[in-house]
Every structure is written in C-alpha cells, then in structure tokens.
Design an enzyme around this catalytic site. Sequence first.
Site, PDB file in Angstrom:
ATOM      1  N   GLY A  11       0.649  -1.454   0.009  1.00  0.00           N
ATOM      2  CA  GLY A  11      -0.006   0.070  -0.044  1.00  0.00           C
ATOM      3  C   GLY A  11       0.768   1.287  -0.095  1.00  0.00           C
ATOM      4  N   ASN A  13       1.343   3.301  -2.536  1.00  0.00           N
ATOM      5  CA  ASN A  13       0.670   4.482  -3.127  1.00  0.00           C
ATOM      6  C   ASN A  13      -0.531   4.751  -2.469  1.00  0.00           C
ATOM      7  OD1 ASN A  13       1.634   4.949  -6.188  1.00  0.00           O
ATOM      8  ND2 ASN A  13       1.673   2.844  -6.133  1.00  0.00           N
ATOM      9  N   MET A  89      -4.705  -6.200  -6.967  1.00  0.00           N
ATOM     10  CA  MET A  89      -4.506  -7.062  -7.918  1.00  0.00           C
ATOM     11  C   MET A  89      -5.521  -8.147  -8.453  1.00  0.00           C
ATOM     12  SD  MET A  89      -1.627  -5.866  -8.268  1.00  0.00           S
ATOM     13  CE  MET A  89      -0.273  -6.924  -9.215  1.00  0.00           C
ATOM     14  N   LEU A  92     -11.576  -6.034 -11.744  1.00  0.00           N
ATOM     15  CA  LEU A  92     -13.062  -5.506 -11.538  1.00  0.00           C
ATOM     16  C   LEU A  92     -14.223  -6.601 -12.525  1.00  0.00           C
ATOM     17  CD1 LEU A  92     -12.924  -2.019 -10.476  1.00  0.00           C
ATOM     18  CD2 LEU A  92     -12.151  -4.156  -9.138  1.00  0.00           C
ATOM     19  N   ASN A 106      -6.890   3.800 -11.597  1.00  0.00           N
ATOM     20  CA  ASN A 106      -5.968   2.577 -11.142  1.00  0.00           C
ATOM     21  C   ASN A 106      -4.570   3.288 -11.681  1.00  0.00           C
ATOM     22  OD1 ASN A 106      -4.613   0.046 -10.718  1.00  0.00           O
ATOM     23  ND2 ASN A 106      -4.609  -0.313 -12.936  1.00  0.00           N
ATOM     24  N   HIS A 108      -0.626   1.752 -12.943  1.00  0.00           N
ATOM     25  CA  HIS A 108      -0.022   0.474 -13.266  1.00  0.00           C
ATOM     26  C   HIS A 108       1.438   0.871 -13.589  1.00  0.00           C
ATOM     27  CE1 HIS A 108       0.373  -3.359 -14.821  1.00  0.00           C
ATOM     28  NE2 HIS A 108       0.958  -2.740 -16.048  1.00  0.00           N
TER      29      HIS A 108
HETATM   30  C1  GAR Z   1       2.731  -0.685  -7.676  1.00  0.00           C
HETATM   31  O1  GAR Z   1       3.760  -0.578  -8.522  1.00  0.00           O
HETATM   32  C2  GAR Z   1       1.249  -0.433  -8.568  1.00  0.00           C
HETATM   33  O2  GAR Z   1       1.600   0.095  -9.804  1.00  0.00           O
HETATM   34  C3  GAR Z   1       1.189  -2.057  -9.154  1.00  0.00           C
HETATM   35  O3  GAR Z   1       1.332  -2.774  -8.028  1.00  0.00           O
HETATM   36  C4  GAR Z   1       2.347  -1.960  -7.054  1.00  0.00           C
HETATM   37  C5  GAR Z   1       1.647  -1.850  -5.822  1.00  0.00           C
HETATM   38  O4  GAR Z   1       2.557  -1.046  -4.723  1.00  0.00           O
HETATM   39  N1  GAR Z   1      -0.235  -2.202  -9.719  1.00  0.00           N
HETATM   40  C6  GAR Z   1      -0.393  -3.107 -10.683  1.00  0.00           C
HETATM   41  O5  GAR Z   1       0.456  -3.679 -11.217  1.00  0.00           O
HETATM   42  C7  GAR Z   1      -1.731  -3.147 -11.180  1.00  0.00           C
HETATM   43  N2  GAR Z   1      -1.907  -3.838 -12.385  1.00  0.00           N
HETATM   44  P1  GAR Z   1       1.841  -0.440  -3.620  1.00  0.00           P
HETATM   45  O6  GAR Z   1       0.986  -1.482  -2.737  1.00  0.00           O
HETATM   46  O7  GAR Z   1       2.959  -0.275  -2.645  1.00  0.00           O
HETATM   47  O8  GAR Z   1       1.226   0.753  -3.870  1.00  0.00           O
END
Ligand code: GAR
Length: 192
Positions: A11, A13, A89, A92, A106, A108
């Site tokens: 988490g 982000n 992950m 939806l 979102n 990515h």
């Molecule tokens: C981040 O790098 C985000 O961009 C990616 O998962 C990570 C989560 O990090 N998301 C995806 O790949 C979505 N398809 P976090 O839990 O530290 O925010």
Amino acid sequence: MKIGILISGRGSNMVALVDAVKSGEIPASEVAVVISDNADASGLDRAKERGIEAFAIERKGRTREEHDAEIVAVLRERGVELVCLAGYMRLLSPLFVQAFPGRIVNIHPSLLPAYPGLHVHERVIAAGETRSGCTVHFVDELLDHGPIILQREVPVLPDDTPETLAARILEQEHPTYIEAVKKIVLATENTG
Ligand code: GAR
C-alpha cells in the site's frame, strides 16, 4: 470528494494518497475507507496508523460478482465518490465498473497500453526496452485498461534488474497518482 482506496499488499501508493489528502495537497477530499482483498496486506496497518478505517473483504470461495458486490456496498455506505485502485491485484467485474461509472482509477507500473498485467518489469527488460514508467488511468472492464489520465516516463538502464526498475518507477508512481487524483478533484469541483 470522498475517496475509497483498494489495496492487496504493502500500500505505498495508498499511503501517498492518504498523506496528500491529509496535507491538503489533494484539496477538499477525505479518504473514507481502505479495503483489501487480502487480510495479510501490510497496507491495512499503515492505513489504520493514519486513522483511516481499513479492513479486508476476502473472496472466500464466492464468485467475483458476489465479492465485488460486497465491496461496492461498503463503498456506497461510506459515500465514496472516487475509487482508487492502489496495487489492487484483481480484475473488477462489470458490476463494479458500472457501479462507479468514470469514477474508478488505477495506477500501473508501465507505459500503458504497453505491458498490462503481471511481471511487467521482467517483460520490459526481456524485450530490451529503453524506457518504461507508470500510468494512471480510468478503469474499464479490461485489465489495466481505460482512458489515460497521466503518465510519467523513466529510463530503463542497461544493468537494471526487475527490482531496480520497479523501485525507480515506484518513486514516480506516488507523485503521479497524487497529481492525477488532484486533477480529478479539481475538475469535479469546477463542473459542480
Ligand atoms: C505498484 O507498483 C502498482 O503500480 C502495481 O502494484 C504495485 C503496488 O505497490 N499495480 C499493478 O501492477 C496493477 N496492475 P503498493 O502496494 O506499494 O502501492
């Protein structure tokens, strides 16, 4: 703007968004709830430490639609107007996407539409790309897909591993996500 954030893991982000809302960098907003599909997500504690209601809603043998319907019900109960996926992950279901039309975003870690899905950095390096980055986009019913709000680019260096590239991109993800949410909040305020 009442914001709901969905996570699956650490988490970072989510923390960036929560802190930006608290500091006023994202104006006129409140993070109403943080939900994880995984009870072990360390991000849940990081949200609670910041005084945000945070809990898991696990799928537990239910259909994707049943699981999503429960999450949608909680988001509605809390009056959520904008849903931010932050390392959530799961794809939806149409039911979820249609419950918040144009109100789900979102982040990515690639320059979408290139490299949606998992193992992004491995694939980017294997393909010999010289640039990658991150994308914040509105969510539609496809994986890591929908109208792009903001992108930020980083170089891929010759000696990069998936870990070093992921870290360089993550550093850009946080300010990019904050800027994108701020943009949505301001645009919503202006149109009433
Ligand atoms: C981040 O790098 C985000 O961009 C990616 O998962 C990570 C989560 O990090 N998301 C995806 O790949 C979505 N398809 P976090 O839990 O530290 O925010």
